[in-house]
Design a protein around this motif. Sequence first.
Motif, PDB file in Angstrom:
ATOM      1  N   LYS A 141      37.549  33.754  20.419  1.00 48.29           N
ATOM      2  CA  LYS A 141      37.227  33.855  19.115  1.00 48.29           C
ATOM      3  C   LYS A 141      38.415  34.374  18.191  1.00 48.29           C
ATOM      4  N   ARG A 142      39.552  34.335  18.826  1.00 50.36           N
ATOM      5  CA  ARG A 142      40.732  34.661  18.149  1.00 50.36           C
ATOM      6  C   ARG A 142      40.686  36.264  17.779  1.00 50.36           C
ATOM      7  N   ASP A 143      39.888  37.026  18.313  1.00 48.49           N
ATOM      8  CA  ASP A 143      40.025  38.491  18.046  1.00 48.49           C
ATOM      9  C   ASP A 143      41.007  39.281  18.925  1.00 48.49           C
ATOM     10  N   HIS A 144      42.187  39.136  18.558  1.00 51.95           N
ATOM     11  CA  HIS A 144      43.084  39.408  19.604  1.00 51.95           C
ATOM     12  C   HIS A 144      43.260  41.007  19.873  1.00 51.95           C
ATOM     13  N   LEU A 145      42.877  41.757  18.983  1.00 47.54           N
ATOM     14  CA  LEU A 145      42.748  43.147  19.081  1.00 47.54           C
ATOM     15  C   LEU A 145      41.648  43.613  20.181  1.00 47.54           C
ATOM     16  N   LYS A 146      40.546  43.157  19.938  1.00 47.47           N
ATOM     17  CA  LYS A 146      39.462  43.456  20.880  1.00 47.47           C
ATOM     18  C   LYS A 146      39.669  42.772  22.308  1.00 47.47           C
ATOM     19  N   ALA A 147      40.364  41.653  22.286  1.00 48.63           N
ATOM     20  CA  ALA A 147      40.733  40.835  23.633  1.00 48.63           C
ATOM     21  C   ALA A 147      41.513  41.664  24.322  1.00 48.63           C
ATOM     22  N   THR A 148      42.870  42.286  23.784  1.00 52.44           N
ATOM     23  CA  THR A 148      43.724  43.243  24.351  1.00 52.44           C
ATOM     24  C   THR A 148      43.058  44.327  24.899  1.00 52.44           C
ATOM     25  N   ASP A 149      42.238  44.782  24.005  1.00 52.23           N
ATOM     26  CA  ASP A 149      41.546  46.195  24.767  1.00 52.23           C
ATOM     27  C   ASP A 149      40.426  45.945  26.069  1.00 52.23           C
ATOM     28  N   ALA A 150      39.963  44.877  25.940  1.00 50.82           N
ATOM     29  CA  ALA A 150      38.991  44.425  26.818  1.00 50.82           C
ATOM     30  C   ALA A 150      40.079  44.088  28.021  1.00 50.82           C
ATOM     31  N   TRP A 151      41.055  43.500  27.992  1.00 49.38           N
ATOM     32  CA  TRP A 151      41.881  43.154  29.159  1.00 49.38           C
ATOM     33  C   TRP A 151      42.565  44.410  29.742  1.00 49.38           C
ATOM     34  N   TYR A 152      42.989  45.162  28.918  1.00 53.45           N
ATOM     35  CA  TYR A 152      43.399  46.543  29.328  1.00 53.45           C
ATOM     36  C   TYR A 152      42.449  47.379  30.178  1.00 53.45           C
ATOM     37  N   LYS A 153      41.417  47.364  29.642  1.00 55.36           N
ATOM     38  CA  LYS A 153      39.911  47.994  30.858  1.00 55.36           C
ATOM     39  C   LYS A 153      39.823  47.337  32.054  1.00 55.36           C
ATOM     40  N   ALA A 154      40.105  46.075  31.849  1.00 51.93           N
ATOM     41  CA  ALA A 154      39.869  45.143  33.054  1.00 51.93           C
ATOM     42  C   ALA A 154      41.023  45.725  34.317  1.00 51.93           C
ATOM     43  N   LEU A 155      42.330  45.832  33.459  1.00 51.01           N
ATOM     44  CA  LEU A 155      43.397  45.769  34.088  1.00 51.01           C
ATOM     45  C   LEU A 155      43.510  47.195  35.020  1.00 51.01           C
ATOM     46  N   ASN A 156      42.652  48.133  34.291  1.00 50.34           N
ATOM     47  CA  ASN A 156      42.480  49.387  34.868  1.00 50.34           C
ATOM     48  C   ASN A 156      41.691  49.465  35.978  1.00 50.34           C
ATOM     49  N   ILE A 157      40.733  48.642  35.988  1.00 50.84           N
ATOM     50  CA  ILE A 157      39.282  48.384  36.867  1.00 50.84           C
ATOM     51  C   ILE A 157      40.021  47.632  38.128  1.00 50.84           C
ATOM     52  N   SER A 158      41.250  46.902  37.884  1.00 52.99           N
ATOM     53  CA  SER A 158      41.732  46.047  38.904  1.00 52.99           C
ATOM     54  C   SER A 158      42.703  47.073  39.810  1.00 52.99           C
ATOM     55  N   HIS A 159      43.461  48.066  39.089  1.00 54.05           N
ATOM     56  CA  HIS A 159      44.038  49.257  39.649  1.00 54.05           C
ATOM     57  C   HIS A 159      43.392  49.855  40.446  1.00 54.05           C
ATOM     58  N   GLN A 160      42.078  50.291  39.988  1.00 54.17           N
ATOM     59  CA  GLN A 160      41.263  51.233  41.024  1.00 54.17           C
ATOM     60  C   GLN A 160      40.731  50.585  42.050  1.00 54.17           C
ATOM     61  N   MET A 161      40.574  48.970  42.080  1.00 53.66           N
ATOM     62  CA  MET A 161      39.994  48.307  43.059  1.00 53.66           C
ATOM     63  C   MET A 161      41.231  47.751  43.970  1.00 53.66           C
ATOM     64  N   ASP A 162      42.285  48.177  43.549  1.00 55.41           N
ATOM     65  CA  ASP A 162      43.560  47.682  44.229  1.00 55.41           C
ATOM     66  C   ASP A 162      43.494  46.137  44.520  1.00 55.41           C
ATOM     67  N   ASN A 163      42.870  45.414  43.535  1.00 56.25           N
ATOM     68  CA  ASN A 163      42.889  43.768  43.631  1.00 56.25           C
ATOM     69  C   ASN A 163      43.853  43.179  42.876  1.00 56.25           C
ATOM     70  N   ARG A 164      45.096  42.843  43.590  1.00 60.68           N
ATOM     71  CA  ARG A 164      46.252  42.245  42.996  1.00 60.68           C
ATOM     72  C   ARG A 164      45.828  41.072  42.334  1.00 60.68           C
ATOM     73  N   LEU A 165      45.118  39.862  43.048  1.00 63.90           N
ATOM     74  CA  LEU A 165      44.676  39.033  42.344  1.00 63.90           C
ATOM     75  C   LEU A 165      43.819  38.845  40.948  1.00 63.90           C
ATOM     76  N   TYR A 166      43.108  39.697  40.987  1.00 62.51           N
ATOM     77  CA  TYR A 166      42.339  40.160  39.870  1.00 62.51           C
ATOM     78  C   TYR A 166      43.452  40.755  38.792  1.00 62.51           C
ATOM     79  N   GLU A 167      44.363  41.388  39.175  1.00 61.70           N
ATOM     80  CA  GLU A 167      45.254  42.075  38.376  1.00 61.70           C
ATOM     81  C   GLU A 167      46.263  40.887  37.715  1.00 61.70           C
ATOM     82  N   SER A 168      46.697  39.787  38.517  1.00 62.09           N
ATOM     83  CA  SER A 168      47.414  38.903  37.917  1.00 62.09           C
ATOM     84  C   SER A 168      46.754  37.996  37.081  1.00 62.09           C
ATOM     85  N   ILE A 169      45.579  37.676  37.376  1.00 67.51           N
ATOM     86  CA  ILE A 169      44.557  36.885  36.166  1.00 67.51           C
ATOM     87  C   ILE A 169      44.754  37.694  35.007  1.00 67.51           C
TER      88      ILE A 169
END
Length: 202
Positions: free
Chosen positions: A6-34
Amino acid sequence: MVYYTKRDHLKATDAWYKALNISHQMDNRLYESIILANLGNVYADTNQFEKALESYKKLLSISKLLKKPPLQVEALTNIGVLLIEKEAHLDKGILNLEQALALSLKENNKYPTASILNNMGLAYKKKKDYSKSLKYYNQALELAKEIENKYVQATALINMSHLNIINEDYKNAELNAEFFFFKQKTAYELTVWLEFRCVLFR
């Protein structure tokens, strides 16, 4: 991904950072790469060069660690495309694209190979090495025809037309533009073609 489409870059960035933190907690490098790939795309779209480059470089490191050639190709290609947009980094961009191309050919992955060849054509066009640029555009076009990738076919043809204009080869420029017109599918591509026609015949 919904925010990004939807080209809402600000919300997209926020959502990806939250997902990135989750990937770190899970220690899931493949998820982190995506996630890093998507973050890099958002930053690139919003002209945040350094942040995009950082995300793509992290993606490259993880892809090597995971021994995932398709991810390595994606990271190298994205880094290359990003660098060739900056005139001062053309040679570094080409180096990354060459590495992506070699790996993609080794894996016999034709879809990304066609796009990489097209980007190589663009890189050499910016270096004003028009013969080498045309060579890569032709290779991209032939491979895109083989795999029926209409987007790369269209972009290769319009890029070749621009080269024809530079070389004052207006007959082939018009011919390539006509082929592009018949392959276009979207209103945006039609607009590009019409603008190109205005340049060609003004």
